[in-house]
Scaffold this motif. Sequence first.
Motif, mmCIF file in Angstrom:
data_model
loop_
_atom_site.group_PDB
_atom_site.id
_atom_site.type_symbol
_atom_site.label_atom_id
_atom_site.label_comp_id
_atom_site.label_asym_id
_atom_site.label_seq_id
_atom_site.Cartn_x
_atom_site.Cartn_y
_atom_site.Cartn_z
ATOM 1 N N ILE A 1 0.833 -1.202 0.000
ATOM 2 C CA ILE A 1 0.000 0.000 0.000
ATOM 3 C C ILE A 1 0.867 1.251 0.000
ATOM 4 O O ILE A 1 0.546 2.238 -0.674
ATOM 5 N N ALA A 2 1.966 1.224 0.717
ATOM 6 C CA ALA A 2 2.882 2.376 0.733
ATOM 7 C C ALA A 2 3.380 2.675 -0.679
ATOM 8 O O ALA A 2 3.440 3.838 -1.090
ATOM 9 N N GLU A 3 3.727 1.641 -1.424
ATOM 10 C CA GLU A 3 4.193 1.853 -2.800
ATOM 11 C C GLU A 3 3.115 2.504 -3.654
ATOM 12 O O GLU A 3 3.402 3.377 -4.475
ATOM 13 N N LYS B 1 3.399 13.312 0.556
ATOM 14 C CA LYS B 1 4.542 13.470 1.466
ATOM 15 C C LYS B 1 4.727 12.236 2.336
ATOM 16 O O LYS B 1 5.838 11.790 2.574
ATOM 17 N N SER B 2 3.610 11.706 2.849
ATOM 18 C CA SER B 2 3.686 10.552 3.738
ATOM 19 C C SER B 2 2.324 9.867 3.778
ATOM 20 O O SER B 2 1.326 10.411 3.297
ATOM 21 N N ALA B 3 2.306 8.691 4.364
ATOM 22 C CA ALA B 3 1.051 7.960 4.525
ATOM 23 C C ALA B 3 1.109 7.160 5.821
ATOM 24 O O ALA B 3 2.155 6.605 6.169
ATOM 25 N N THR B 4 -0.008 7.130 6.524
ATOM 26 C CA THR B 4 -0.157 6.265 7.687
ATOM 27 C C THR B 4 -1.186 5.208 7.310
ATOM 28 O O THR B 4 -2.317 5.532 6.930
ATOM 29 N N ILE B 5 -0.764 3.969 7.396
ATOM 30 C CA ILE B 5 -1.579 2.843 6.941
ATOM 31 C C ILE B 5 -1.927 1.981 8.140
ATOM 32 O O ILE B 5 -1.049 1.566 8.895
ATOM 33 N N THR B 6 -3.225 1.729 8.305
ATOM 34 C CA THR B 6 -3.717 0.896 9.398
ATOM 35 C C THR B 6 -4.433 -0.308 8.809
ATOM 36 O O THR B 6 -5.323 -0.157 7.971
#
Length: 126
Positions: free
Chosen positions: A87-89, A98-103
């Motif tokens: 998911i980050a990719e 800029k950034s991502a927070t994945i839960t």
Amino acid sequence: MPDAPTWRVAASHLLIRDLCLEVRIGVSDAERSRPQRLLVSVDIETRPQSARENDVASVVDYGKVVAAVRKLADRETQLLETWIDWIAEICLRDDRVKSATITLLKPDIYADGVQVGVRQSVTRPI
């Protein structure tokens, strides 16, 4: 023409909450033998200026992110952390992110309603 605003956007976040997928994930063969629910939530921080224009092409499209994450459901893995990498990719493909927070939550592992999962924040390398 309206006057320029007297404010500026300090932060802009695109939110995707509780996208429910049926996936094969788990350490044991028994756990991966059948699909189970995975709840995906993503908080994507974008460059503030990207949200100021009234042009769809100027913002990160959550529909494209959701569609790409849904396509991952066919993959099989043992770890939630591997899902976070995938998911980050997807999130960081767009240069405005800029950034991502994945839960990620597995809501059906325990019969008494306890949800277990992982949350990680990712950012672009400097």
